[in-house]
Design an enzyme around this catalytic site. Structure first.
Site, PDB file in Angstrom:
ATOM      1  N   PHE A   1       0.824  -1.216   0.000  1.00 37.10           N
ATOM      2  CA  PHE A   1       0.000   0.000   0.000  1.00 37.10           C
ATOM      3  C   PHE A   1       0.853   1.259   0.000  1.00 37.10           C
ATOM      4  CE2 PHE A   1      -4.522  -0.871  -0.010  1.00 37.10           C
ATOM      5  CZ  PHE A   1      -4.447  -2.241  -0.130  1.00 37.10           C
TER       6      PHE A   1
ATOM      7  N   CYS B   1     -15.061   1.213  -0.901  1.00 31.99           N
ATOM      8  CA  CYS B   1     -14.749   1.177   0.538  1.00 31.99           C
ATOM      9  C   CYS B   1     -13.968   2.387   1.034  1.00 31.99           C
ATOM     10  CB  CYS B   1     -13.990  -0.096   0.856  1.00 31.99           C
ATOM     11  SG  CYS B   1     -14.918  -1.552   0.399  1.00 31.99           S
TER      12      CYS B   1
HETATM   13  C1  UGA Z   1     -10.210  -2.309   0.718  1.00 31.89           C
HETATM   14  C2  UGA Z   1      -9.272  -2.890   1.774  1.00 31.89           C
HETATM   15  O1  UGA Z   1      -7.977  -3.126   1.200  1.00 31.89           O
HETATM   16  C3  UGA Z   1      -9.815  -4.193   2.355  1.00 31.89           C
HETATM   17  O2  UGA Z   1      -8.968  -4.655   3.400  1.00 31.89           O
HETATM   18  C4  UGA Z   1     -11.225  -3.931   2.908  1.00 31.89           C
HETATM   19  O3  UGA Z   1     -11.805  -5.123   3.414  1.00 31.89           O
HETATM   20  C5  UGA Z   1     -12.109  -3.384   1.786  1.00 31.89           C
HETATM   21  O4  UGA Z   1     -11.521  -2.161   1.287  1.00 31.89           O
HETATM   22  C6  UGA Z   1     -13.485  -3.128   2.386  1.00 31.89           C
HETATM   23  O5  UGA Z   1     -13.591  -2.314   3.293  1.00 31.89           O
HETATM   24  O6  UGA Z   1     -14.432  -3.852   2.024  1.00 31.89           O
HETATM   25  P1  UGA Z   1     -10.648  -2.802  -1.895  1.00 31.89           P
HETATM   26  O7  UGA Z   1     -11.551  -1.612  -1.863  1.00 31.89           O
HETATM   27  O8  UGA Z   1     -11.107  -4.045  -2.549  1.00 31.89           O
HETATM   28  O9  UGA Z   1     -10.240  -3.222  -0.386  1.00 31.89           O
HETATM   29  O10 UGA Z   1      -9.341  -2.356  -2.663  1.00 31.89           O
HETATM   30  P2  UGA Z   1      -7.811  -2.100  -2.338  1.00 31.89           P
HETATM   31  O11 UGA Z   1      -6.995  -3.186  -2.909  1.00 31.89           O
HETATM   32  O12 UGA Z   1      -7.602  -1.788  -0.931  1.00 31.89           O
HETATM   33  O13 UGA Z   1      -7.564  -0.773  -3.216  1.00 31.89           O
HETATM   34  C7  UGA Z   1      -8.304   0.424  -2.956  1.00 31.89           C
HETATM   35  C8  UGA Z   1      -7.825   1.545  -3.837  1.00 31.89           C
HETATM   36  O14 UGA Z   1      -6.512   1.973  -3.469  1.00 31.89           O
HETATM   37  C9  UGA Z   1      -7.724   1.190  -5.336  1.00 31.89           C
HETATM   38  O15 UGA Z   1      -8.215   2.270  -6.100  1.00 31.89           O
HETATM   39  C10 UGA Z   1      -6.237   0.996  -5.577  1.00 31.89           C
HETATM   40  O16 UGA Z   1      -5.832   1.260  -6.898  1.00 31.89           O
HETATM   41  C11 UGA Z   1      -5.658   2.024  -4.600  1.00 31.89           C
HETATM   42  N1  UGA Z   1      -4.285   1.697  -4.155  1.00 31.89           N
HETATM   43  C12 UGA Z   1      -4.041   0.590  -3.412  1.00 31.89           C
HETATM   44  C13 UGA Z   1      -3.252   2.571  -4.452  1.00 31.89           C
HETATM   45  O17 UGA Z   1      -3.455   3.615  -5.119  1.00 31.89           O
HETATM   46  N2  UGA Z   1      -1.988   2.283  -3.995  1.00 31.89           N
HETATM   47  C14 UGA Z   1      -1.712   1.170  -3.267  1.00 31.89           C
HETATM   48  O18 UGA Z   1      -0.537   0.972  -2.887  1.00 31.89           O
HETATM   49  C15 UGA Z   1      -2.770   0.300  -2.970  1.00 31.89           C
END
Ligand code: UGA
Length: 471
Positions: free
Chosen positions: A268, A279
């Protein structure tokens, strides 16, 4: 055990299918007849690894679908509430679906059951759920309310459920904790992992799964605080990326340097065009609002949101500075989903950027491996779609990378160079090495790193003819 899961959205459907895989008898309840029909007919409404396998394995046996909440509650010892908690206009969570389920449940409680919050809810929701159930006539000795937040990510939801970093169970009585311990026993004892047909273990997970038992309020807070912290980590690195751009440092090197500190960790920490999805944006706002109601002004979260929005604007400025005027420019866009590996476009930064560029008069051809159908449902007909990344690039003035799909990181650069009108790539996800891109003949812009140019012209220098393909 017999369990009911109320709500067949992302969380409910995945939890229901996984609980069936753990050996429980599950009734998945939903009041949407179309959804129920599709599920009964063997369709999988969401794009999620291993979910089709689990649904076909258990459908009609250990996993049944119903619209009869009353009957499902009667037949179950635990009722998981996994209905939506969308944001209101004020940014807090709309708990009216949770309340209406709690109200309906109460009349079906005649012997001891636990009512478990699975949806992401603000602290104190369990107290309200308890109050509503009591108000509607249930015997206080016959139920407990518990919190069991879910930490699954879209795209890896099934393996996140079955191979969790931790299972958080918030209960205020031993009796309720015992029921939840029993439900998760196949994961905490490890018996699930040795059974034939267990979903395979992903890298970087350890088994058996640890369980953390807390009070209900602590569990509710753990969920909101986890999502807010992860969003903060992303905004932090995006802010650092901005500083890197100003001083000519490389944010990827900085990430490596700070992420190897065990206390920080590398995950992250990927800079980009900001976080999206159903989320983080909603939960950061809701947590901000919960804190305000409790008398704490959590301004750090305002800044997390501000940096996130700013990140999109910065990307748009980059597109403008690469192309000068935008009206009439042809752009290829790779990625519409809010992140790679999903067809979900809710709060997708890619969609927001595409909308802004269309408004500025750009002509856009987009490609996404999974999210084009969903995009078509909500976007204006101005947006054109391609069948591949190369088709999206064909004849374009520049190519924009907006979602971190793995296939976008492995494109044939020679072919892409030949397909584009001008070899300009503006990468919002840092999928390529600037030096490799320059060596392949591209003018390449990314996030938190100097732009690179085939002639080695220093970054940001928008010289006349910059990026024009040589004959
Ligand atoms: C997120 C959390 O990671 C989960 O642990 C949680 O259960 C979930 O929300 C929820 O509350 O239901 P999710 O929304 O599926 O999961 O997606 P993520 O993989 O966390 O990514 C979220 C956003 O952050 C995406 O737009 C992604 O591109 C962005 N991101 C992620 C970044 O810009 N940089 C990173 O290093 C990681």
């Amino acid at each position: 055990m017999h369990v009911a899961v109320v709500g067949s959205g992302y969380v409910g459907l995945v939890a229901g299918a996984c609980l069936a895989d753990l050996g429980h008898e599950v009734i998945l309840v939903d009041n949407d007849p179309h959804k129920l029909k599709a599920l009964k007919n063997g369709q999988t409404p969401i794009h999620e690894n291993f979910l089709p396998e689990l649904l076909s394995r258990h459908r009609g046996h250990r996993l049944n679908f119903s619209d009869d909440l009353h009957e499902a509650v009667r037949a179950s010892s635990a009722i998981f509430i996994a209905v939506g908690t969308p944001p209101t206009d004020r940014g807090d969570a709309d708990l009216s679906y949770v309340e209406s389920v709690a109200r309906e449940i109460s009349s079906a409680i005649s012997e001891y059951k636990i009512v478990v919050e699975k949806s992401t809810v603000p602290v104190y929701t369990s107290e309200w759920v308890r109050r509503i159930i009591l108000r509607n006539g249930a015997d206080p000795e016959c139920f407990d309310v518990a919190s069991n937040p879910e930490f699954l990510r879209e795209g890896t939801a099934v393996t996140d459920f079955l191979y969790p970093d931790r299972i958080v169970v918030g209960c205020d009585t031993d009796r309720a904790a015992q029921v939840l311990r029993k439900i998760y026993e196949p994961l905490t004892s490890g018996s699930y992992y040795v059974q034939a047909g267990a979903i395979p273990q992903p890298d970087r997970t350890s088994i058996p799964a640890p369980i953390i038992v807390t009070t209900t309020k602590s569990a509710e807070l753990i969920k909101h605080a986890s999502n807010a912290f992860l969003a903060m980590k992303i905004s932090f690195i995006n802010a650092v990326a901005t500083v890197c751009e100003s001083v000519g440092a490389d944010v990827n090197q900085v990430c490596h340097g700070i992420g190897t500190d065990n206390r920080i960790g590398p995950r992250f920490l990927n800079p980009g065009i900001g976080y999206g999805g159903s989320c983080f944006p909603k939960d950061v706002m809701a947590f901000r609002s919960v804190a305000r109601e409790c008398g704490y002004d959590f301004r750090l979260l305002d800044e997390v949101m501000r940096i996130n929005e700013d990140q999109r604007d910065r990307f748009l400025r980059k597109v403008r500075s690469a192309l000068w005027t935008l009206r009439g420019k042809r752009l290829g866009v790779l990625g519409l989903a809010f992140k790679g590996g999903t067809d979900d476009i809710r709060e997708s930064p890619a969609i927001l950027i595409v909308q802004a560029l269309l408004q500025e008069g750009c002509k856009i051809t987009a490609y996404d491996p999974a999210a084009m159908e969903r995009t078509q449902e909500v976007m204006s007909s101005n947006l054109k779609y391609a069948n591949s990344a190369y088709e999206a690039a064909a004849g374009s003035d520049a190519l924009l990378i907006l979602t971190e799909w793995e296939e976008f990181a492995n494109l044939d650069l020679d072919r892409l160079h030949g397909d584009l009108k001008y070899p300009i790539i503006i990468d919002g996800r840092n999928l390529y090495d600037p030096e490799v891109m320059a060596a392949s003949g591209f003018t390449y812009y990314s996030v938190g790193r100097a732009a690179s140019h085939p002639d080695g012209v220093p970054t940001g220098a928008l010289k006349n003819g910059n990026g024009v393909k040589k004959a």
